[in-house]
Design an enzyme around this catalytic site. Sequence first.
Site, PDB file in Angstrom:
ATOM      1  N   CYS A   8       0.820  -1.211   0.000  1.00 52.93           N
ATOM      2  CA  CYS A   8       0.000   0.000   0.000  1.00 52.93           C
ATOM      3  C   CYS A   8       0.858   1.267   0.000  1.00 52.93           C
ATOM      4  O   CYS A   8       1.486   1.581  -0.995  1.00 52.93           O
ATOM      5  CB  CYS A   8      -0.962  -0.034   1.184  1.00 52.93           C
ATOM      6  SG  CYS A   8      -2.339   1.139   1.038  1.00 52.93           S
ATOM      7  N   ARG A  56     -13.224   5.958  -2.051  1.00 49.66           N
ATOM      8  CA  ARG A  56     -12.285   5.082  -1.349  1.00 49.66           C
ATOM      9  C   ARG A  56     -12.506   3.645  -1.813  1.00 49.66           C
ATOM     10  O   ARG A  56     -13.639   3.173  -1.900  1.00 49.66           O
ATOM     11  CB  ARG A  56     -12.485   5.194   0.162  1.00 49.66           C
ATOM     12  CG  ARG A  56     -11.353   4.547   0.931  1.00 49.66           C
ATOM     13  CD  ARG A  56     -11.122   5.199   2.276  1.00 49.66           C
ATOM     14  NE  ARG A  56      -9.784   4.858   2.769  1.00 49.66           N
ATOM     15  CZ  ARG A  56      -8.719   5.580   2.552  1.00 49.66           C
ATOM     16  NH1 ARG A  56      -8.811   6.707   1.865  1.00 49.66           N
ATOM     17  NH2 ARG A  56      -7.539   5.209   3.011  1.00 49.66           N
ATOM     18  N   HIS A  76      -3.457  -5.761   2.395  1.00 55.28           N
ATOM     19  CA  HIS A  76      -3.176  -5.812   3.832  1.00 55.28           C
ATOM     20  C   HIS A  76      -3.681  -7.138   4.387  1.00 55.28           C
ATOM     21  O   HIS A  76      -3.953  -8.071   3.650  1.00 55.28           O
ATOM     22  CB  HIS A  76      -3.909  -4.675   4.551  1.00 55.28           C
ATOM     23  CG  HIS A  76      -3.474  -3.310   4.161  1.00 55.28           C
ATOM     24  ND1 HIS A  76      -2.294  -2.757   4.568  1.00 55.28           N
ATOM     25  CD2 HIS A  76      -4.098  -2.363   3.415  1.00 55.28           C
ATOM     26  CE1 HIS A  76      -2.194  -1.514   4.102  1.00 55.28           C
ATOM     27  NE2 HIS A  76      -3.269  -1.258   3.391  1.00 55.28           N
TER      28      HIS A  76
END
Length: 244
Positions: free
Chosen positions: A94, A128, A194
């Site tokens: 990320c 997002r 993640h």
Amino acid sequence: MELRICHLYPDVLNLYGDGGDIICMQQRLRWRGIDSNVTRVLIGDPLRLSDFDLLFIGGGQDFEQEVLLPDLQRGKDREIRAAIEDGLTALTICGGYQMLGQYYVTYDGVRCDFIGALDLYTVGSKTRMIGNTIFRCSDECGGSTVVGFENHSGKTWLGPSIKPLAHIEVGFGNNGEDHTEGAHYKNVFGSYSHGPMLPKNPEFCDFLLETALRQRYGTVSLSPLDDTAERTAHDHMVQRLTKR
């Protein structure tokens, strides 16, 4: 045999348990009787990547990236670029993945120049991109199916010298538009995943470890492990996300 791991900025870049990737790599090596040594490199610490076999950089938000840039620009940026060109194995997640690129333009139009180790750039978006993901790695990156979790507003675009890590099957990936996830250049693997990424994806973890060990020792083949628990967790997520 030993694997020397550099964990860069572990106190700042550790969103959603990214440090668990280090624990996973060490444990899978330990089960095989292979030693590992992890060095935590913090802001202000010297960095000499010729001392390491694998570089790991976790994820962070825009604020953390801005905080780290002055430290990177004191020489760590040159060290990282040179090590990547020399074939150092790296896993970047990320924010750590974005920082290896050319620049980031925020949604408000503010440009933040990164270290330019990889031919990619990121542009902030209003929407997002968040949720669980499934992606299939390219054959050059082991060919395994990976499950993970993403949460980013930046859209990353790859330049002509960079190949995607994977094809996204569920989720957004790099930008939600071109069906790519992550980046692959030489022995560098960047991803938005993640979770942490590696515990539920033992095939990709072993591919990464073998890549790093081969750079140091030549021909290396890791012995198989009983991955029943890991594969059960992996397969459960695949079934959950693809259930119609």
